[in-house]
Scaffold this motif. Structure first.
Motif, PDB file in Angstrom:
ATOM      1  N   SER A   9      -1.585   8.348  16.252  1.00 29.53           N
ATOM      2  CA  SER A   9      -1.587   6.982  16.769  1.00 29.53           C
ATOM      3  C   SER A   9      -0.485   6.831  17.805  1.00 29.53           C
ATOM      4  CB  SER A   9      -1.387   5.994  15.626  1.00 29.53           C
ATOM      5  OG  SER A   9      -0.072   6.108  15.135  1.00 29.53           O
TER       6      SER A   9
ATOM      7  N   THR B  26      -5.207   3.288  -3.617  1.00 24.67           N
ATOM      8  CA  THR B  26      -3.772   3.101  -3.832  1.00 24.67           C
ATOM      9  C   THR B  26      -3.361   3.435  -5.261  1.00 24.67           C
ATOM     10  OG1 THR B  26      -4.105   0.754  -4.313  1.00 24.67           O
ATOM     11  CG2 THR B  26      -3.592   1.331  -2.038  1.00 24.67           C
TER      12      THR B  26
ATOM     13  N   VAL C  16       3.632  -0.199  11.750  1.00 24.21           N
ATOM     14  CA  VAL C  16       2.792   1.008  11.725  1.00 24.21           C
ATOM     15  C   VAL C  16       3.412   2.044  10.793  1.00 24.21           C
ATOM     16  CG1 VAL C  16       2.204   3.033  13.122  1.00 24.21           C
ATOM     17  CG2 VAL C  16       1.729   0.739  14.002  1.00 24.21           C
TER      18      VAL C  16
ATOM     19  N   VAL D  47      -4.382   3.642  12.933  1.00 18.06           N
ATOM     20  CA  VAL D  47      -3.299   4.365  12.243  1.00 18.06           C
ATOM     21  C   VAL D  47      -3.778   4.911  10.904  1.00 18.06           C
ATOM     22  CG1 VAL D  47      -0.943   4.161  11.336  1.00 18.06           C
ATOM     23  CG2 VAL D  47      -1.629   2.820  13.332  1.00 18.06           C
ATOM     24  N   ASP D  48      -3.376   6.125  10.580  1.00 12.94           N
ATOM     25  CA  ASP D  48      -3.680   6.684   9.262  1.00 12.94           C
ATOM     26  C   ASP D  48      -2.711   6.107   8.231  1.00 12.94           C
ATOM     27  OD1 ASP D  48      -5.848   8.346   9.781  1.00 12.94           O
ATOM     28  OD2 ASP D  48      -4.563   9.920  10.589  1.00 12.94           O
ATOM     29  N   PRO D  49      -3.223   5.735   7.051  1.00 12.98           N
ATOM     30  CA  PRO D  49      -2.340   5.171   6.019  1.00 12.98           C
ATOM     31  C   PRO D  49      -1.447   6.242   5.394  1.00 12.98           C
ATOM     32  CG  PRO D  49      -4.562   5.429   5.172  1.00 12.98           C
ATOM     33  CD  PRO D  49      -4.622   5.823   6.612  1.00 12.98           C
ATOM     34  N   ALA D  50      -0.525   5.777   4.560  1.00 14.65           N
ATOM     35  CA  ALA D  50       0.353   6.695   3.836  1.00 14.65           C
ATOM     36  C   ALA D  50      -0.491   7.724   3.094  1.00 14.65           C
ATOM     37  CB  ALA D  50       1.200   5.901   2.845  1.00 14.65           C
ATOM     38  N   ASP D  51       0.022   8.942   3.058  1.00 13.35           N
ATOM     39  CA  ASP D  51      -0.705  10.031   2.409  1.00 13.35           C
ATOM     40  C   ASP D  51       0.326  10.880   1.661  1.00 13.35           C
ATOM     41  OD1 ASP D  51      -2.023  12.410   1.800  1.00 13.35           O
ATOM     42  OD2 ASP D  51      -3.279  12.324   3.591  1.00 13.35           O
TER      43      ASP D  51
ATOM     44  N   ARG E   9      -7.128  11.143  11.397  1.00 13.70           N
ATOM     45  CA  ARG E   9      -7.514  11.151  12.807  1.00 13.70           C
ATOM     46  C   ARG E   9      -6.919  12.383  13.504  1.00 13.70           C
ATOM     47  NH1 ARG E   9      -6.737   5.964  11.149  1.00 13.70           N
ATOM     48  NH2 ARG E   9      -8.286   4.434  11.782  1.00 13.70           N
TER      49      ARG E   9
ATOM     50  N   LEU F   7      -9.389   2.263   0.661  1.00 13.24           N
ATOM     51  CA  LEU F   7      -8.207   3.118   0.567  1.00 13.24           C
ATOM     52  C   LEU F   7      -7.770   3.158  -0.884  1.00 13.24           C
ATOM     53  CD1 LEU F   7      -5.684   4.601   1.732  1.00 13.24           C
ATOM     54  CD2 LEU F   7      -4.719   2.348   2.191  1.00 13.24           C
TER      55      LEU F   7
ATOM     56  N   ILE G 213       1.374   4.352  -2.783  1.00 12.24           N
ATOM     57  CA  ILE G 213       0.984   5.739  -2.489  1.00 12.24           C
ATOM     58  C   ILE G 213       2.181   6.701  -2.501  1.00 12.24           C
ATOM     59  CG2 ILE G 213      -0.043   7.236  -0.710  1.00 12.24           C
ATOM     60  CD1 ILE G 213      -1.845   4.826   0.039  1.00 12.24           C
TER      61      ILE G 213
ATOM     62  N   ASP H  24       1.853   4.597  18.061  1.00  8.59           N
ATOM     63  CA  ASP H  24       3.154   4.054  17.657  1.00  8.59           C
ATOM     64  C   ASP H  24       3.756   4.858  16.518  1.00  8.59           C
ATOM     65  OD1 ASP H  24       3.306   1.351  19.144  1.00  8.59           O
ATOM     66  OD2 ASP H  24       1.277   1.497  18.380  1.00  8.59           O
TER      67      ASP H  24
ATOM     68  N   LEU I 200      -5.285   9.613  -4.528  1.00 10.77           N
ATOM     69  CA  LEU I 200      -4.289   8.665  -4.037  1.00 10.77           C
ATOM     70  C   LEU I 200      -4.070   8.829  -2.525  1.00 10.77           C
ATOM     71  CD1 LEU I 200      -2.021   6.579  -4.831  1.00 10.77           C
ATOM     72  CD2 LEU I 200      -0.498   8.549  -5.044  1.00 10.77           C
ATOM     73  N   GLY I 201      -4.061   7.712  -1.812  1.00 14.32           N
ATOM     74  CA  GLY I 201      -3.750   7.734  -0.384  1.00 14.32           C
ATOM     75  C   GLY I 201      -4.888   8.218   0.489  1.00 14.32           C
ATOM     76  N   LYS I 202      -6.071   8.391  -0.086  1.00 10.84           N
ATOM     77  CA  LYS I 202      -7.205   8.845   0.730  1.00 10.84           C
ATOM     78  C   LYS I 202      -8.152   7.671   0.990  1.00 10.84           C
ATOM     79  CE  LYS I 202      -5.650  13.000   0.663  1.00 10.84           C
ATOM     80  NZ  LYS I 202      -4.915  13.507   1.834  1.00 10.84           N
ATOM     81  N   ARG I 203      -8.765   7.729   2.142  1.00 11.15           N
ATOM     82  CA  ARG I 203      -9.750   6.696   2.488  1.00 11.15           C
ATOM     83  C   ARG I 203     -11.149   7.238   2.212  1.00 11.15           C
ATOM     84  NH1 ARG I 203      -8.956   5.812   8.381  1.00 11.15           N
ATOM     85  NH2 ARG I 203      -7.953   7.840   8.216  1.00 11.15           N
TER      86      ARG I 203
ATOM     87  N   ILE J  27       0.839  -1.206   0.000  1.00 10.23           N
ATOM     88  CA  ILE J  27       0.000   0.000   0.000  1.00 10.23           C
ATOM     89  C   ILE J  27       0.877   1.260   0.000  1.00 10.23           C
ATOM     90  CG2 ILE J  27      -1.568   1.370   1.452  1.00 10.23           C
ATOM     91  CD1 ILE J  27      -2.836  -1.362   2.296  1.00 10.23           C
TER      92      ILE J  27
ATOM     93  N   TYR K  35       3.028   1.204   7.056  1.00  9.84           N
ATOM     94  CA  TYR K  35       1.656   1.483   6.602  1.00  9.84           C
ATOM     95  C   TYR K  35       1.428   2.987   6.481  1.00  9.84           C
ATOM     96  CZ  TYR K  35      -3.496   1.586   6.678  1.00  9.84           C
ATOM     97  OH  TYR K  35      -4.813   1.796   6.384  1.00  9.84           O
TER      98      TYR K  35
ATOM     99  N   LEU L 186      -5.111  -1.045  11.258  1.00  9.72           N
ATOM    100  CA  LEU L 186      -6.237  -0.525  10.484  1.00  9.72           C
ATOM    101  C   LEU L 186      -7.196   0.288  11.343  1.00  9.72           C
ATOM    102  CD1 LEU L 186      -6.993  -3.566   8.162  1.00  9.72           C
ATOM    103  CD2 LEU L 186      -5.814  -1.452   7.571  1.00  9.72           C
TER     104      LEU L 186
END
Lengths: 528, 47
Positions: B45, B21, A218, A190-194, B41, B19, A13, B47, B5-8, A9, A221, A187
């Motif tokens: 997070s 990709t 983490v 954590v926010d995914p790569a942007d 968010r 998501l 991105i 971590d 790209l990269g947006k949910r 993923i 991702y 999931l």
């Protein structure tokens, strides 16, 4: 979800972003993916297949990221070994694991050669840093292996990582963690790569700890740049934060204290830091208050969890570290600063009594957790003690505590004798077994004693055999030669006999009360 | 608005999240409705 998708993923991105930076070498996400692909092919070429164990013995490095993902790609199980372990400990873990492959850092080559004849199953050895005769070299394996799809049948519930943690009975236990153990948490939290957001994280906590593994996954991702530090060194960590413009760091309380107490702290530019996560051991309130004051631009997060729960189960967020408002609000916030926060949304957490019955707020009991990412078995199907996971699936953390009316959890000691020194779990039973193997020692008990800098330190209470004499230095050195240095007792007290109950059990609570100020009145050495 | 790209994207009806990709001109649909873009968010997070 399979963990390898995390890398796929992020590579889709932000392909050209630096994924990992270590010792001056940087790989982009697409570059990392290619190296992982080739490395996975080389593992297949070595005959490694699904379910086999791939062990890794080296300090933090970019190769640990690559090897994890290559191992996961073919469905094998990654076993990051404690790089502070001594020969005897490594032999035990490698024989228990029955590793098929062992990747070795340069500093551990002689150690592995010295124990190889003691291994029941001899793993294929791969040198990570240099060419050695009779041992494939990591970079040669990558450059000589082709790119191309690998069609392994993977299931999200398959084990992907085997982590060894200090067992209450003395010997380390292998905790099996599945792809889902990690990805369910990721999931949900954590926010995914942007493409529009970029973070750089410093990972100096060991990758053989669940916190290190979790932080790495983490970060992949999240499309972050991972700056790998071989091992935490106060000055080097600060240099890396400055030079790499690190925005996130994960520390144990001892590391944070060493950073803010560092003589040149004020001269350092740590302004790139935006988030510091701390955990693995209780944080002294004075340390976190001072850190919040000295690092005003940083959001602090307290993360509480353990290997068996795939890391974090409760979190004290940044807003709870800001002490402001009316006197009453300040008082509440100050108290919360000593809390480990609230349960994360993907896991249930509660406090129970000795019979497993839930307790009302503010009553002290054991903290238990339940959820899809909690471990459900040890390696080799070792029978789960019902004291660890009960019939309803609640895992008993061994940590005592309570929850307040607002859902914040607070620690209040431990239900077991486990010692936590600077985030490292130390089993007293393991040290006692070493002590009792000494010819001059007849009886021994090891307890954890509070220490301002290290959280706790192991203290040994020793009964010498009749007419024998010895010294604290001699006994500590004996332990140091047998086990990882951080586990050795930091003090030895000689007594004529140990206090025991009528059943013969050593009264450790009595010993802890008697010697609780030992490390306050005695200056302890800090080295490992 | 096309997929980014990269947006949910989340379905307002059933809660499914996807998501992106690889971006394109289309718009993701679920339960016969356009999915809405999810914002990051507010709290980082752990971590």
């Amino acid at each position: 979800m399979i963990t390898t998708e995390l890398l796929n993923i992020a590579s889709s991105i932000c392909p050209e972003r630096v994924a990992v930076s270590s010792e001056g070498i940087k790989y982009t996400y697409v570059g990392l993916s290619e190296r992982v692909d080739r490395l996975a092919k080389s593992l297949l070429g070595l005959g490694v297949s699904k379910g086999d164990r791939v062990a890794f013995l080296q300090v933090n490095c970019s190769q640990s990221v690559e090897t994890y993902f290559a191992t996961a790609t073919i469905g094998a199980i990654y076993v990051p070994l404690n790089y502070r372990a001594k020969a005897q400990e490594l032999v035990y873990i490698l024989n228990d694991t029955e590793a098929n492959v062992l990747y070795i850092g340069e500093r551990y080559i002689d150690l592995v050669n010295s124990i190889i004849d003691n291994l029941t199953l001899k793993p294929a050895l791969i040198s990570l840093e240099k060419r050695h005769s009779g041992m494939p070299y990591y970079e040669d394996l990558i450059s000589s292996s082709p790119l191309g799809d690998i069609s392994a049948e993977l299931n999200p519930d398959d084990t992907t990582v085997l982590l060894y943690t200090a067992g209450t009975t003395g010997l380390p236990k292998g905790v099996l963690l599945s792809h889902n153990s990690f990805t369910i948490y990721i999931l949900e939290n954590v926010d995914p790569a942007d493409p529009e957001a970029h973070e750089t994280i410093l990972i100096s906590v060991p990758m053989y700890h669940v916190a290190g593994m979790q932080a790495m996954l983490v970060s992949i991702y999240g499309g972050r740049t991972i700056v790998m530090e071989r091992q935490f060194q106060t000055e080097e960590s600060m240099e890396l934060i400055e030079s790499e413009k690190v925005s996130r760091a994960i520390v144990v309380p001892t590391m944070l204290k060493q950073i803010i107490d560092y003589p040149d702290f004020a001269k350092r530019d740590l302004s790139s830091l935006k988030v510091i996560t701390y955990g693995a051991a209780p944080m002294p309130i004075d340390v976190i208050r001072k850190a919040v004051e000295l690092l005003p631009g940083v959001s602090f997060i307290n993360a509480f969890g353990q290997t068996e729960t795939s890391s974090t189960i409760t979190m004290l967020g940044p807003e709870d570290h800001v002490i402001e408002g009316s006197d009453e609000e300040r008082e509440i916030k100050l108290k919360r600063l000593s809390s480990i926060g609230k349960a994360l949304p993907d896991i249930e957490v509660k406090v129970v009594d000795q019979d497993g019955k839930g307790l009302v707020p503010n009553k002290i009991g054991e903290i238990v957790a339940r959820g899809a990412r909690v471990m459900n078995e040890y390696w080799k199907g070792e029978k789960l003690d019902k004291q660890i996971i009960d019939k309803d699936g609640w895992i008993h953390t061994g940590d005592m505590g309570y929850m307040d009316a607002d859902g914040y959890f607070y620690l209040a000691g431990r239900s077991s004798d486990m010692i936590i020194r600077s985030g490292e779990n130390i089993s007293p039973a393991e040290i006692e077994a070493i002590l009792l193997s000494h010819a001059k020692i007849e009886d021994a008990a090891v307890i954890g004693i509070p220490d301002e800098e290290w959280g706790e330190q192991p203290l040994a209470i020793v009964v010498l055999a009749r007419e024998e004499s010895s010294s604290a230095d001699e006994i500590i050195e004996y332990c140091r030669s047998k086990i990882a240095s951080y586990k050795k007792p930091r003090g030895i007290i000689f007594v004529n006999e140990l206090p025991r109950n009528p059943m013969g059990k050593v009264l450790k609570r009595e010993l802890r009360e008697k010697y609780e100020n030992y490390f306050i009145s005695t200056k302890t050495e800090s080295g490992d | 608005m096309s997929n980014l790209l990269g947006k949910r994207y989340r379905c307002k009806v059933c809660g499914t999240e996807v998501l992106c990709t690889k971006s394109g001109d289309g718009e993701v649909m679920c339960c016969a409705e356009k999915m809405e873009q999810v914002t990051p968010r507010p709290i980082p997070s752990s971590d």
